[in-house]
Design a protein around this motif. Structure first.
Motif, PDB file in Angstrom:
ATOM      1  N   ILE A  61     -47.301  18.947 -36.953  1.00 55.39           N
ATOM      2  CA  ILE A  61     -47.026  18.231 -35.708  1.00 55.39           C
ATOM      3  C   ILE A  61     -47.163  16.761 -36.026  1.00 55.39           C
ATOM      4  O   ILE A  61     -48.232  16.289 -36.427  1.00 55.39           O
ATOM      5  N   HIS A  62     -46.042  16.075 -35.896  1.00 54.24           N
ATOM      6  CA  HIS A  62     -45.993  14.680 -36.295  1.00 54.24           C
ATOM      7  C   HIS A  62     -45.792  13.820 -35.054  1.00 54.24           C
ATOM      8  O   HIS A  62     -44.790  13.949 -34.362  1.00 54.24           O
ATOM      9  N   CYS A  63     -46.746  12.976 -34.753  1.00 55.13           N
ATOM     10  CA  CYS A  63     -46.604  12.124 -33.559  1.00 55.13           C
ATOM     11  C   CYS A  63     -45.870  10.845 -33.913  1.00 55.13           C
ATOM     12  O   CYS A  63     -46.102  10.255 -34.965  1.00 55.13           O
ATOM     13  N   ILE A  82     -38.083  18.330 -31.296  1.00 54.24           N
ATOM     14  CA  ILE A  82     -38.460  16.976 -30.891  1.00 54.24           C
ATOM     15  C   ILE A  82     -38.845  17.020 -29.417  1.00 54.24           C
ATOM     16  O   ILE A  82     -38.088  17.542 -28.593  1.00 54.24           O
ATOM     17  N   LEU A  83     -39.998  16.476 -29.073  1.00 58.16           N
ATOM     18  CA  LEU A  83     -40.407  16.423 -27.672  1.00 58.16           C
ATOM     19  C   LEU A  83     -40.637  14.961 -27.293  1.00 58.16           C
ATOM     20  O   LEU A  83     -41.407  14.259 -27.942  1.00 58.16           O
ATOM     21  N   ASP A  84     -39.928  14.502 -26.257  1.00 64.12           N
ATOM     22  CA  ASP A  84     -40.031  13.099 -25.857  1.00 64.12           C
ATOM     23  C   ASP A  84     -41.001  12.971 -24.680  1.00 64.12           C
ATOM     24  O   ASP A  84     -40.674  13.343 -23.562  1.00 64.12           O
ATOM     25  N   LEU A 114     -43.126  26.123 -37.290  1.00 63.39           N
ATOM     26  CA  LEU A 114     -42.188  25.185 -36.687  1.00 63.39           C
ATOM     27  C   LEU A 114     -42.667  23.757 -36.932  1.00 63.39           C
ATOM     28  O   LEU A 114     -43.857  23.477 -36.887  1.00 63.39           O
ATOM     29  N   THR A 115     -41.709  22.865 -37.189  1.00 68.45           N
ATOM     30  CA  THR A 115     -42.056  21.463 -37.340  1.00 68.45           C
ATOM     31  C   THR A 115     -41.821  20.765 -36.009  1.00 68.45           C
ATOM     32  O   THR A 115     -40.787  20.973 -35.377  1.00 68.45           O
ATOM     33  N   ILE A 116     -42.779  19.949 -35.596  1.00 66.06           N
ATOM     34  CA  ILE A 116     -42.670  19.317 -34.281  1.00 66.06           C
ATOM     35  C   ILE A 116     -42.826  17.812 -34.413  1.00 66.06           C
ATOM     36  O   ILE A 116     -43.763  17.320 -35.058  1.00 66.06           O
ATOM     37  N   VAL A 117     -41.870  17.089 -33.808  1.00 65.03           N
ATOM     38  CA  VAL A 117     -42.023  15.636 -33.688  1.00 65.03           C
ATOM     39  C   VAL A 117     -42.330  15.351 -32.223  1.00 65.03           C
ATOM     40  O   VAL A 117     -41.587  15.755 -31.332  1.00 65.03           O
ATOM     41  N   PHE A 118     -43.439  14.698 -31.986  1.00 64.15           N
ATOM     42  CA  PHE A 118     -43.984  14.551 -30.648  1.00 64.15           C
ATOM     43  C   PHE A 118     -44.039  13.057 -30.325  1.00 64.15           C
ATOM     44  O   PHE A 118     -44.818  12.308 -30.920  1.00 64.15           O
ATOM     45  N   ILE A 175     -53.638  16.567 -31.022  1.00 60.47           N
ATOM     46  CA  ILE A 175     -52.659  17.553 -31.452  1.00 60.47           C
ATOM     47  C   ILE A 175     -52.065  17.327 -32.834  1.00 60.47           C
ATOM     48  O   ILE A 175     -51.665  18.273 -33.499  1.00 60.47           O
ATOM     49  N   SER A 176     -51.992  16.077 -33.285  1.00 64.28           N
ATOM     50  CA  SER A 176     -51.123  15.833 -34.443  1.00 64.28           C
ATOM     51  C   SER A 176     -51.830  16.044 -35.775  1.00 64.28           C
ATOM     52  O   SER A 176     -53.053  15.954 -35.877  1.00 64.28           O
ATOM     53  N   ASP A 177     -51.015  16.312 -36.799  1.00 62.97           N
ATOM     54  CA  ASP A 177     -51.508  16.323 -38.166  1.00 62.97           C
ATOM     55  C   ASP A 177     -51.389  14.935 -38.770  1.00 62.97           C
ATOM     56  O   ASP A 177     -52.279  14.450 -39.430  1.00 62.97           O
ATOM     57  N   ARG A 178     -50.218  14.355 -38.518  1.00 60.18           N
ATOM     58  CA  ARG A 178     -50.013  12.982 -39.001  1.00 60.18           C
ATOM     59  C   ARG A 178     -49.345  12.183 -37.891  1.00 60.18           C
ATOM     60  O   ARG A 178     -48.778  12.751 -36.955  1.00 60.18           O
ATOM     61  N   VAL A 179     -49.433  10.882 -37.994  1.00 64.79           N
ATOM     62  CA  VAL A 179     -48.868  10.044 -36.951  1.00 64.79           C
ATOM     63  C   VAL A 179     -48.189   8.831 -37.576  1.00 64.79           C
ATOM     64  O   VAL A 179     -48.722   8.219 -38.489  1.00 64.79           O
ATOM     65  N   THR A 180     -46.963   8.548 -37.069  1.00 59.42           N
ATOM     66  CA  THR A 180     -46.251   7.347 -37.508  1.00 59.42           C
ATOM     67  C   THR A 180     -46.231   6.368 -36.341  1.00 59.42           C
ATOM     68  O   THR A 180     -45.876   6.738 -35.222  1.00 59.42           O
ATOM     69  N   ILE A 181     -46.649   5.154 -36.623  1.00 55.48           N
ATOM     70  CA  ILE A 181     -46.727   4.152 -35.559  1.00 55.48           C
ATOM     71  C   ILE A 181     -45.512   3.237 -35.650  1.00 55.48           C
ATOM     72  O   ILE A 181     -45.198   2.694 -36.705  1.00 55.48           O
TER      73      ILE A 181
END
Lengths: 517, 351
Positions: free
Chosen positions: A43-45, A174-176, A202-206, A217-223
């Motif tokens: 889960i990638h935020c 992808i969830l917006d 499943l791969t999730i972009v949040f 929730i996330s494993d990693r986060v991109t700012i």
């Protein structure tokens, strides 16, 4: 074909977006060289303020926008996407902030919309329904494929959107900003569900701007900030303060500098207020409270427990019955309610776009929404455009609202800046009593911080403030006293001591104060 | 001012009022194809149309005369539409004004000119305003949709007129279904003889300018526009929405009624059942064409006047049936709407 070879052929990597640039006519640069790498099954935020370019980036991936430049690698191959159909065929699903559902169709019909020929749909709905039922059971989603979308709650509609993506076999979802429309409980359920999905591979972009969600929730986060990637970090190795700093680009005051409460006199007093909602059912029942000067009284509660009706009634926008309302020593009659403006009350409404602002009007026209008929903005019935413009420019400066020209349509501003316009307009009238409903809903962290500071400043300046919010953190941060509202009634009064948060939660769920303490 | 902001302003300006006019060549182009298919020479037909509208001074003044009621009606409708009141009843309000003006012009005909002319005009305007306010009252009091009520009020006004001109107010000779001529003291001045151009045209221009100023420069106009865009926000800001609805309908109906009075006092001098060939409906297009800007209504009104005037000549000289003429007018409206939607969509995309 050197171009098609990803540089770093990491088996973990499912998606890599490189140097994505996207601008819009009118000189808006939404993405200015964004890089994003997403691993299989995580889960990638995507974290960033409103306008940082998160949604645009994902819309590029989903084929809704064509990037000016940059390349996308998906499942270790160069990915050319021209429209959402390409994305769906490549097993990418997207749940938009505004649901893309046809309300008058059933869940099953919505899920296969655009995939089959219409005549086939009519003939072959049964296997679709069976499959959805099976999936609903597997994921414990509790969605009935035959019910009409218009009969579903917002949370259920969102589950339909997710189911739609899963039905089409999404590997990447992808969830917006999915929790923006949900109640706290629904959000909780959604996050649990997403975790389940990720565990199944499943791969999730949040996409979000809420720090708590990222941490939870996330494993990693991109700012992202101003259309650029700041960095990508492992969630375990960071903390909210650091994330906030990267997101805003400077240190953020998470704690408000609030002075000790000074006792004062009662400014606003309500006795036995009763309000009926639009269906004629009682929404606010025998509501009585006082607000003192230099005080913030917070109304906590789960959304839909009569808060909207309370605010609208107090602002004179909804019919109500009451024994007495006293504002600043003046007894208010029912007739007076429509002109509380003139009697020293200001109101920051719940929905800035529906009520607080007139979107096609310019920024300066919105600044004079309540004072357009008063000197110096109007003389002999003629609007004084120069005065209005000067006044607007001074407010823009004072409240650091990001806008190029005060003659610009306010619809073009970001949500945070729109809210700042409302706050600036209301506070500049130096109200004795300030009614604030959901002041920071849907705005970014920088604007949230600013708005909260303004409310505290107003309190320290002597105003009596009634703050209605479903955001408990906000209630605790700003209030001097907390009233908990449940089904139109006050369940009890609590002090904003962090130890009391559990009690407030119980009161919000309808427990009495005796059993909660 | 730097170049960018000038460009921005120009762009905004072109979007607001003028783009729709670009639709006209397109409409005429499609019209040409239709003419061709129907066996007429489009060049000859359009030449006749152009001649009919702009051949000489008389032709041009006839265009302005035809434009006059359209400007009255269109400018008033612009105000109602800005307030999001969908007044489809300008036709009935025009009739209401014409009836009242005729009554004053006949029964008070002995009054001196300086009294009678203003009284005729005031009677027409107030009668139209009352007719319009009736629909506003029904909307405010009972929530009746103004589209329905104004259409119904059209029929009522037209049939009352029909009854009046065949019964109570029929001319003394009683030959035709029309009233007697109004007193000469009620006639508007035709200031450019031998043409029929009259002071009513000037009055229409003045009204359009005044309504433009009201809508865009006064606090009253601010409230009307605010109510039109977002009644919730207007109520929140302390504006009495119902009162603005009533006022917008009064202005709109009053302008149409004034148009009816001018038509009687300057052109027909009497009332008959078909005094309006559908001005009230053309007026809707006239206003929408220029994005409900009362100032723009002057131009779109003249355009529609020219179309009507030119059409008559096209019918006579090029022998094109009037049905095709209406078809071309319809195409103009349609392409204007299409243009409007297009610029709206492209603007959306941009954001």
């Amino acid at each position: 074909m050197e171009d098609s070879m990803p540089k770093n052929n990491d088996p973990k990597t499912i998606l890599r977006m490189e140097e994505i640039h996207k601008s819009f006519p009118g000189g808006v640069f939404a993405n200015r060289g964004v890089n994003l790498e997403v691993h299989q099954g995580e889960i990638h935020c995507l974290l960033g303020e409103n306008g940082a370019g998160k949604t645009v980036l994902m819309s590029v991936l989903y084929g809704l926008y064509k990037p000016d430049s940059g390349s996308i690698f998906y499942k270790n191959e160069k990915f050319d996407v021209h429209n959402p159909k390409d994305a769906i065929q490549n097993r990418i699903g997207m749940v938009h902030q505004h649901f893309m559902l046809v309300e008058t169709l059933s869940v099953a019909e919505n899920i296969i919309l655009g995939q089959y020929k219409p005549w086939k749909v009519l003939n072959n709905l049964d296997p679709v329904i069976k499959k959805i039922q099976q999936m609903s059971k597997d994921y414990r989603l509790n969605v009935d494929p035959t019910s009409l979308v218009k009969d579903l709650s917002v949370g259920e509609q969102q589950r339909v959107e997710i189911l739609k993506a899963l039905y089409h076999g999404a590997d990447l979802l992808i969830l917006d900003e999915p929790t923006a429309v949900l109640t706290p409980q629904e959000s909780e359920n959604l996050l649990d569900f997403l975790r389940q999905l990720a565990d199944k591979g499943l791969t999730i972009v949040f996409i979000t701007h809420k720090l708590e969600e990222v941490m939870q929730i996330s494993d990693r986060v991109t700012i992202l900030r101003d259309g650029k990637t700041i960095t990508t970090v492992n969630t375990k190795e960071t903390n909210p303060r650091e994330l906030a700093k990267m997101m805003v680009g400077r240190d953020v005051l998470m704690d408000l500098n609030k002075k000790e409460k000074q006792p004062g006199k009662v400014i606003f007093s309500v006795k036995n207020l009763n309000v009926k909602d639009e269906r004629g059912l009682p929404a606010v029942k025998n509501f009585s409270f006082d607000v003192y000067e230099r005080e913030v009284v917070g109304i906590a509660g789960v959304s839909g427990n009569g808060q909207s009706e309370l605010a609208l009634a107090l602002a004179g926008l909804m019919d109500s019955d009451f024994d007495s309302i006293i504002l600043n020593d003046i007894s208010i009659t029912k007739r007076d309610l429509t002109r509380l403006n003139q009697l020293g009350m200001a109101h920051i409404p719940e929905d800035r776009q529906k009520m607080g602002l007139i979107l096609p009007f310019s920024v300066s026209e919105n600044f004079i929404a309540e004072t357009f008929n008063d000197r110096p903005f109007s003389k002999y019935g003629f609007l004084q455009f120069k005065t209005i413009k000067n006044y607007s420019q001074s407010l823009v400066k004072k409240f650091s609202i990001r806008v190029g020209d005060v003659d610009e349509e306010i619809a073009h501003l970001s949500g945070g800046n729109q809210q700042k316009v409302v706050v600036a307009r209301e506070l500049d009238r130096r109200p004795k009593f300030l009614l604030v409903n959901q002041p920071t809903r849907g705005i970014d962290i920088g604007a949230t911080e600013f708005v909260r500071q303004q409310i505290i400043a107003e309190r320290d300046g002597g105003a009596a403030i009634l703050l209605i919010s479903t955001d408990l953190e906000e209630i605790f941060a700003l209030s001097d006293r907390i009233l908990v509202m449940f089904e139109g009634q006050i369940m009890g009064e609590v002090s904003p001591n962090p130890d009391m948060i559990e009690q407030v939660g119980l009161l919000m769920a309808g427990k009495t104060i005796e059993s909660a303490l | 001012m730097d170049f960018v902001s000038i460009k921005k302003r120009l762009l905004k300006f072109s979007r607001s009022a003028w783009t729709p006019f670009a639709a006209i060549p397109i409409a005429l182009g499609i019209g040409a194809i239709v003419l061709l298919i129907s066996g007429y020479d489009p060049i000859q037909a359009y030449a006749a149309m152009w001649q009919g509208a702009f051949k000489d001074r008389t032709a041009i003044t006839e265009v302005l005369i035809k434009a006059t009621p359209l400007i009255f009606i269109g400018a008033g409708l612009a105000v109602a539409f800005r307030c999001s009141i969908w007044n489809i009843g300008a036709e009935g309000q025009f009739y209401a004004g014409a009836v009242a003006a005729t009554a004053v012009g006949i029964y008070l005909g002995d009054l001196p000119r300086f009294l009678l002319v203003p009284m005729v005009l005031i009677a027409g305007a107030s009668s139209g305003a009352l007719w319009g306010m009736l629909a506003a009252f029904l909307k405010n009091r009972f929530g009746a949709n103004e589209v329905v009520t104004t259409i119904m009020l059209n029929y009522i006004a037209i049939f009352i007129t029909g009854w009046l001109v065949t019964g109570p107010m029929i001319e003394t000779a009683g030959l035709f279904a029309q009233t007697a001529k109004i007193s000469q003291n009620a006639w508007l001045w035709r200031f450019l003889p031998p043409t029929r151009l009259h002071t009513g045209f000037i009055l229409a221009l003045v009204l359009a300018i005044v309504l433009y100023i009201i809508i865009f420069k006064t606090s009253l106009g601010y409230t009307i526009r605010a109510v039109g865009i977002n009644p919730d926000a207007a109520r929140y800001a302390g504006i009495n929405v119902k009162r603005k609805v009533l006022l917008a309908m009064a202005i709109s109906g009053g302008a149409a009624g004034l148009g009816g009075a001018v038509e009687v006092a300057a052109i027909s001098y009497r009332l008959y059942q078909l005094i309006s060939p559908g001005y009230g409906f053309d007026g809707i297009a006239v206003s929408l064409l220029v994005n409900n800007n009362p100032l723009g209504v002057i131009f779109s009104g003249i355009l529609f006047g020219a179309l009507r005037s030119g059409a008559e000549v096209m019918q006579m000289n090029a022998k094109v049936p009037s049905v095709l003429v209406f078809l071309i007018q319809g195409l103009v409206v349609l392409s204007v709407v299409a243009f409007g939607v297009y610029s709206y969509v492209s603007k959306e995309k941009e954001e």
